[in-house]
Design a protein around this motif. Sequence first.
Motif, PDB file in Angstrom:
ATOM      1  N   HIS A 280     -12.563   1.234  -3.925  1.00 19.26           N
ATOM      2  CA  HIS A 280     -12.255   1.233  -2.498  1.00 19.26           C
ATOM      3  C   HIS A 280     -12.601   2.593  -1.900  1.00 19.26           C
ATOM      4  CE1 HIS A 280      -8.642   2.828  -4.438  1.00 19.26           C
ATOM      5  NE2 HIS A 280      -8.321   3.405  -3.288  1.00 19.26           N
ATOM      6  N   ARG A 281     -12.657   2.591  -0.554  1.00 13.47           N
ATOM      7  CA  ARG A 281     -13.013   3.818   0.174  1.00 13.47           C
ATOM      8  C   ARG A 281     -12.323   3.797   1.538  1.00 13.47           C
ATOM      9  NH1 ARG A 281     -19.061   5.298   2.350  1.00 13.47           N
ATOM     10  NH2 ARG A 281     -18.719   7.523   2.637  1.00 13.47           N
ATOM     11  N   THR A 282     -11.738   4.933   1.890  1.00 10.99           N
ATOM     12  CA  THR A 282     -11.097   5.057   3.199  1.00 10.99           C
ATOM     13  C   THR A 282     -11.644   6.290   3.900  1.00 10.99           C
ATOM     14  OG1 THR A 282      -9.270   6.307   2.214  1.00 10.99           O
ATOM     15  CG2 THR A 282      -8.941   3.925   2.474  1.00 10.99           C
ATOM     16  N   GLN A 283     -11.567   6.292   5.225  1.00 14.28           N
ATOM     17  CA  GLN A 283     -11.999   7.452   6.020  1.00 14.28           C
ATOM     18  C   GLN A 283     -10.851   8.449   6.084  1.00 14.28           C
ATOM     19  OE1 GLN A 283     -14.729   7.255   9.465  1.00 14.28           O
ATOM     20  NE2 GLN A 283     -14.207   5.075   9.467  1.00 14.28           N
ATOM     21  N   THR A 284     -10.572   9.054   4.931  1.00 13.00           N
ATOM     22  CA  THR A 284      -9.470   9.996   4.823  1.00 13.00           C
ATOM     23  C   THR A 284      -9.856  11.126   3.886  1.00 13.00           C
ATOM     24  OG1 THR A 284      -8.506   8.776   2.959  1.00 13.00           O
ATOM     25  CG2 THR A 284      -7.689   8.218   5.160  1.00 13.00           C
ATOM     26  N   VAL A 285      -9.152  12.245   4.035  1.00  9.93           N
ATOM     27  CA  VAL A 285      -9.152  13.288   3.019  1.00  9.93           C
ATOM     28  C   VAL A 285      -7.805  13.133   2.328  1.00  9.93           C
ATOM     29  CG1 VAL A 285      -9.127  15.767   2.573  1.00  9.93           C
ATOM     30  CG2 VAL A 285     -10.637  14.834   4.335  1.00  9.93           C
ATOM     31  N   ASP A 286      -7.850  12.942   1.007  1.00 10.80           N
ATOM     32  CA  ASP A 286      -6.634  12.691   0.231  1.00 10.80           C
ATOM     33  C   ASP A 286      -6.442  13.802  -0.785  1.00 10.80           C
ATOM     34  OD1 ASP A 286      -6.742  10.263   1.580  1.00 10.80           O
ATOM     35  OD2 ASP A 286      -7.468   9.154  -0.157  1.00 10.80           O
ATOM     36  N   TYR A 287      -5.201  14.258  -0.891  1.00  9.66           N
ATOM     37  CA  TYR A 287      -4.823  15.185  -1.952  1.00  9.66           C
ATOM     38  C   TYR A 287      -3.957  14.384  -2.917  1.00  9.66           C
ATOM     39  CZ  TYR A 287      -5.879  18.495   1.844  1.00  9.66           C
ATOM     40  OH  TYR A 287      -6.468  19.181   2.878  1.00  9.66           O
ATOM     41  N   GLY A 288      -4.408  14.205  -4.146  1.00  9.55           N
ATOM     42  CA  GLY A 288      -3.664  13.456  -5.157  1.00  9.55           C
ATOM     43  C   GLY A 288      -3.216  14.383  -6.267  1.00  9.55           C
ATOM     44  N   ILE A 289      -1.922  14.372  -6.580  1.00  4.33           N
ATOM     45  CA  ILE A 289      -1.351  15.272  -7.580  1.00  4.33           C
ATOM     46  C   ILE A 289      -0.644  14.435  -8.642  1.00  4.33           C
ATOM     47  CG2 ILE A 289       0.234  17.217  -7.966  1.00  4.33           C
ATOM     48  CD1 ILE A 289      -0.108  17.259  -4.616  1.00  4.33           C
ATOM     49  N   VAL A 290      -1.063  14.581  -9.892  1.00  5.46           N
ATOM     50  CA  VAL A 290      -0.394  13.869 -10.976  1.00  5.46           C
ATOM     51  C   VAL A 290       0.915  14.587 -11.287  1.00  5.46           C
ATOM     52  CG1 VAL A 290      -0.507  13.159 -13.395  1.00  5.46           C
ATOM     53  CG2 VAL A 290      -2.529  12.956 -11.948  1.00  5.46           C
ATOM     54  N   LEU A 291       2.007  13.837 -11.207  1.00  9.38           N
ATOM     55  CA  LEU A 291       3.327  14.386 -11.496  1.00  9.38           C
ATOM     56  C   LEU A 291       3.745  14.101 -12.933  1.00  9.38           C
ATOM     57  CD1 LEU A 291       5.048  13.222  -8.181  1.00  9.38           C
ATOM     58  CD2 LEU A 291       4.069  15.466  -8.687  1.00  9.38           C
TER      59      LEU A 291
ATOM     60  N   GLY B 263     -13.194  10.942   1.277  1.00  9.89           N
ATOM     61  CA  GLY B 263     -13.786   9.663   1.657  1.00  9.89           C
ATOM     62  C   GLY B 263     -14.667   9.053   0.589  1.00  9.89           C
ATOM     63  N   THR B 264     -14.400   9.350  -0.683  1.00 11.90           N
ATOM     64  CA  THR B 264     -15.258   8.841  -1.752  1.00 11.90           C
ATOM     65  C   THR B 264     -14.839   7.452  -2.204  1.00 11.90           C
ATOM     66  OG1 THR B 264     -13.887  10.017  -3.366  1.00 11.90           O
ATOM     67  CG2 THR B 264     -15.900  11.116  -2.646  1.00 11.90           C
ATOM     68  N   ASN B 265     -15.822   6.676  -2.654  1.00  9.74           N
ATOM     69  CA  ASN B 265     -15.584   5.369  -3.242  1.00  9.74           C
ATOM     70  C   ASN B 265     -14.970   5.600  -4.624  1.00  9.74           C
ATOM     71  OD1 ASN B 265     -15.814   2.529  -3.055  1.00  9.74           O
ATOM     72  ND2 ASN B 265     -17.579   2.578  -4.414  1.00  9.74           N
TER      73      ASN B 265
ATOM     74  N   GLY C  54      -9.354  10.813   8.715  1.00 11.36           N
ATOM     75  CA  GLY C  54     -10.628  11.512   8.824  1.00 11.36           C
ATOM     76  C   GLY C  54     -11.674  10.654   9.515  1.00 11.36           C
ATOM     77  N   GLN C  55     -12.862  11.182   9.564  1.00 13.05           N
ATOM     78  CA  GLN C  55     -13.983  10.464  10.175  1.00 13.05           C
ATOM     79  C   GLN C  55     -15.240  10.839   9.413  1.00 13.05           C
ATOM     80  OE1 GLN C  55     -14.235  11.052  14.365  1.00 13.05           O
ATOM     81  NE2 GLN C  55     -16.119   9.895  14.560  1.00 13.05           N
ATOM     82  N   PHE C  56     -16.000   9.826   8.996  1.00 14.64           N
ATOM     83  CA  PHE C  56     -17.243  10.082   8.281  1.00 14.64           C
ATOM     84  C   PHE C  56     -18.273  10.705   9.224  1.00 14.64           C
ATOM     85  CE2 PHE C  56     -15.976   6.250   5.610  1.00 14.64           C
ATOM     86  CZ  PHE C  56     -15.570   7.027   4.528  1.00 14.64           C
ATOM     87  N   THR C  57     -19.033  11.648   8.697  1.00 18.22           N
ATOM     88  CA  THR C  57     -20.160  12.188   9.465  1.00 18.22           C
ATOM     89  C   THR C  57     -21.300  11.173   9.406  1.00 18.22           C
ATOM     90  OG1 THR C  57     -21.014  13.350   7.530  1.00 18.22           O
ATOM     91  CG2 THR C  57     -19.550  14.602   9.004  1.00 18.22           C
TER      92      THR C  57
END
Length: 189
Positions: A124-135, A160-162, A182-185
């Motif tokens: 999947h892919r979303t128009q976002t910048v995501d910070y993912g942290i493994v707890l 925004g990566t697949n 976010g918004q893709f360029t």
Amino acid sequence: MNQQSKPFRRIVTGHDTDGKAIIVSDAPPVRSQLVGGPGGPTFFEVWHTLETPALIHYQPDETDERGLVLPPPTNGTRIRVIEFPPEGEEIRKLTGADAAAKFKSMGDEKAFTSQEGAPHPLMHRTQTVDYGIVLEGEITLILDRAETIIQPGDIVIQSGTNHAWANRSDKICRMAFVLIDGQFTNDIR
């Protein structure tokens, strides 16, 4: 495999009528949802903002949102915790229609991108910048042309990566995600 995860608290701060900092609430997140039935991930919706810069109120409260929504609000942010159980054959053998239905249940069926020959059925892919942290635990980040194992303390910055997530271990993986609208360029649409 029945695994009990350790509960966590969501502590929300605010201000009293004198403008002094206080704790508004201290409790587990009020909304959680198992996605896809037994063997699927559990989403704990921690907080979201409707805009950036976020408006700061004396007593912040949750805005009304019905059900699970994968991306953050337009121009907003979202923080959630996801617990990924070990991935079983039922995930690896998902049909395209079944996988698309899982994203529809998360309020964002257009995020689903998996096609025949994809590296994982839940790409999947979303128009976002995501910070993912493994707890806790570990998980494999799967991209179109790469994958890597993420362990406790590791942080993924996803632009925004697949992608897909696969828990190939024998324990639950708990991750915290901060999602920023976010918004893709034009060059990567």
